[in-house]
Write a protein that holds these residues in place. Structure first.
Motif, PDB file in Angstrom:
ATOM      1  N   SER A  58       3.010  50.392 -16.399  1.00 14.49           N
ATOM      2  CA  SER A  58       1.591  49.807 -16.621  1.00 14.49           C
ATOM      3  C   SER A  58       1.002  49.278 -17.411  1.00 14.49           C
ATOM      4  N   ASP A  59       0.713  47.786 -17.967  1.00 11.49           N
ATOM      5  CA  ASP A  59      -0.200  48.113 -19.386  1.00 11.49           C
ATOM      6  C   ASP A  59      -1.229  47.155 -19.191  1.00 11.49           C
ATOM      7  N   VAL A  61      -3.557  46.806 -21.679  1.00 10.00           N
ATOM      8  CA  VAL A  61      -3.912  46.013 -22.893  1.00 10.00           C
ATOM      9  C   VAL A  61      -3.629  44.848 -22.885  1.00 10.00           C
ATOM     10  N   PHE A  62      -2.421  44.816 -21.799  1.00 11.09           N
ATOM     11  CA  PHE A  62      -1.762  42.668 -21.467  1.00 11.09           C
ATOM     12  C   PHE A  62      -3.117  42.012 -21.095  1.00 11.09           C
ATOM     13  N   PHE A  63      -4.134  42.506 -20.065  1.00  7.94           N
ATOM     14  CA  PHE A  63      -4.741  41.465 -19.795  1.00  7.94           C
ATOM     15  C   PHE A  63      -6.233  41.979 -20.506  1.00  7.94           C
ATOM     16  N   GLU A  65      -5.664  41.609 -23.912  1.00 12.04           N
ATOM     17  CA  GLU A  65      -5.749  40.759 -24.767  1.00 12.04           C
ATOM     18  C   GLU A  65      -5.673  39.055 -24.582  1.00 12.04           C
ATOM     19  N   LEU A  66      -5.208  38.963 -23.279  1.00 14.95           N
ATOM     20  CA  LEU A  66      -4.740  37.936 -22.577  1.00 14.95           C
ATOM     21  C   LEU A  66      -6.351  37.369 -22.701  1.00 14.95           C
TER      22      LEU A  66
END
Ligand SMILES: [Zn+2]
Lengths: 150, 190
Positions: A58-59, A61-63, A65-66
Motif C-alpha cells: 500500500s503506497d 506516497v503515490f497519491f 506525488e500524483l
C-alpha cells in the motif's frame, strides 16, 4: 510419451491447463524422468517470478506525488492559457491602434482638403480642438462616423 | 461512489474522486506497467502518467467503454511507447559505449547490473530469461499475456481492453504460452 512430446506440454502442465488425458500421460512420464521433472521445476520457478514482480504494497506516497504533479500541470496549463490570452489581447489592441490611427489620419486629411484656410498649423489645432469638443463622436460607431463623413 | 459518479467527480476535478480512482486501480495499473518494464521505479512513474492523463482528459471520456478499460488501455500504450523510446536510447548508449575504453564499459555493465538486482542471484538469471522471452513475443500476444498474468484479468476483460473477440484472446494466450514454452525449454533442457 517421450521427452520431446513432454516438452510440448510442459508449460501447460505447470500452468495446470492440460486435459485429463494429457495430464495423466505427463505425470506418468515425470515419475520416471528426472530431466523432465527438473525442467518442469525450472519453468515453474521462472513463471513464479511474475508473482514476485507484482506490486502488493500500500503506497500512500503515490497519491501525494500524483497530486503534486497534477497541480504543477494545472499551473502550467493555466499560465500558457494566460499567455495565449494576453497575446491575443495584444494583437487586438495593435489592430485597434492601427485602425484608429487610420481613421484619425483620414479625418485629418479630409478636413484639411475641405478647409480653405492656408495655415496648416492653425487648422490642425482647430481640428484637434473640434475633435475633442465633439462629444457625439463618443457615441457613434465607426460605420456611422464613416458614413457621415463620406 | 459508483462509476458514473466517479467519472463526473474526476471531470469536475474533485480530489475525493481522484483518490477513489487511484486507490481502486493503482496496484493494477502499476502491475500492468511492470509487466512491460520490469522495474519498480519505471512502473511507478508510468502509472503516475496514466492517472495524470486520465485526470487531464476526463472531459473527453464518453463512456463508450468502462473507466477501467480506458485506464488499462492508456497503461498498455504508455508502457509500449516507453519501451520504444528506451530502445532508441539504449541503441544510442551502446553506440557511445562502443567508442569508450574497454575498461570503462565493463565497469558500467557491472554497475547497472548491481542497480537492477531486485531479485537474488539465482533468480536474476531466470528473471532475465523471462523478460527476454516476454519481449520476444509478438505485441498482441505479449499484451494479452501481461494482462492475464500480471493483472489476473479474465479473458472477457482482456477482450474488451484489446478490442478483440473472446476467441482471439484465447488464441493469443495459447500462442503466447507456446512461444514462451519453446524459449524456456530450449534454455533449460539438458
Ligand atoms: Zn523426459
Amino acid at each position: 510419451m517421450k521427452c520431446n512430446e513432454i516438452h510440448n506440454h510442459i508449460l501447460f502442465f505447470v500452468e495446470k491447463q492440460l486435459k485429463a488425458e494429457q495430464l495423466q500421460a505427463v505425470e506418468l512420464h515425470l515419475q520416471t524422468c528426472s530431466a523432465c521433472r527438473q525442467l518442469a521445476e525450472e519453468i515453474s520457478q521462472t513463471l513464479d517470478l511474475i508473482h514476485l514482480e507484482k506490486n502488493n504494497s500500500s503506497d500512500d506516497v503515490f497519491f501525494e506525488e500524483l497530486m503534486l504533479q497534477q497541480n504543477e500541470k494545472r499551473v502550467q496549463s493555466a499560465s500558457t492559457l494566460f499567455l495565449a490570452k494576453s497575446q491575443k489581447t495584444l494583437e487586438v489592441l495593435k489592430i485597434a491602434a492601427v485602425i484608429s490611427f487610420g481613421i484619425f489620419m483620414g479625418v485629418l486629411i479630409g478636413n484639411k482638403l475641405q478647409s480653405n484656410q492656408t495655415d496648416f498649423a492653425q487648422s490642425e489645432t482647430e481640428f484637434v480642438q473640434e475633435l475633442f469638443n465633439n462629444t457625439d463622436l463618443a457615441y457613434e460607431s465607426v460605420e456611422e462616423y464613416l458614413a457621415e463623413n463620406n | 461512489m459508483n462509476e458514473q459518479e466517479l467519472i463526473i467527480g474526476i471531470q469536475q476535478n474533485n480530489p475525493l474522486a481522484y483518490k477513489v480512482l487511484v486507490s481502486k486501480y493503482r496496484v493494477s495499473i502499476v502491475n500492468t506497467c511492470m509487466g512491460f518494464v520490469h522495474n519498480n521505479d519505471d512502473a511507478h512513474d508510468l502509472a503516475q502518467e496514466v492517472f495524470l492523463e486520465v485526470f487531464q482528459s476526463a472531459e473527453k471520456f464518453r463512456g463508450d467503454s468502462k473507466l477501467s478499460t480506458w485506464l488499462y488501455r492508456i497503461a498498455v500504450n504508455k508502457s509500449l511507447n516507453f519501451l520504444r523510446s528506451n530502445k532508441k536510447r539504449s541503441l544510442m548508449k551502446s553506440i557511445e559505449q562502443f567508442f569508450k575504453s574497454e575498461k570503462n564499459s565493463t565497469y558500467e555493465i557491472a554497475d547497472s547490473e548491481q542497480a537492477s538486482a531486485e531479485f537474488d542471484l539465482l533468480n536474476s538469471e531466470k528473471a532475465r530469461l523471462l523478460h527476454q522471452a516476454l519481449e520476444s513475443l509478438p505485441e498482441n500476444q505479449r499484451i494479452a499475456f501481461i494482462l492475464s498474468k500480471y493483472d489476473d484479468l479474465p479473458y472477457g476483460k482482456i477482450a474488451e481492453i484489446m478490442d478483440v473477440s473472446l476467441a482471439s484472446v484465447e488464441s493469443l494466450l495459447f500462442r503466447a504460452k507456446k512461444n514462451l514454452q519453446t524459449k524456456l525449454v530450449n534454455f533449460y533442457k539438458k
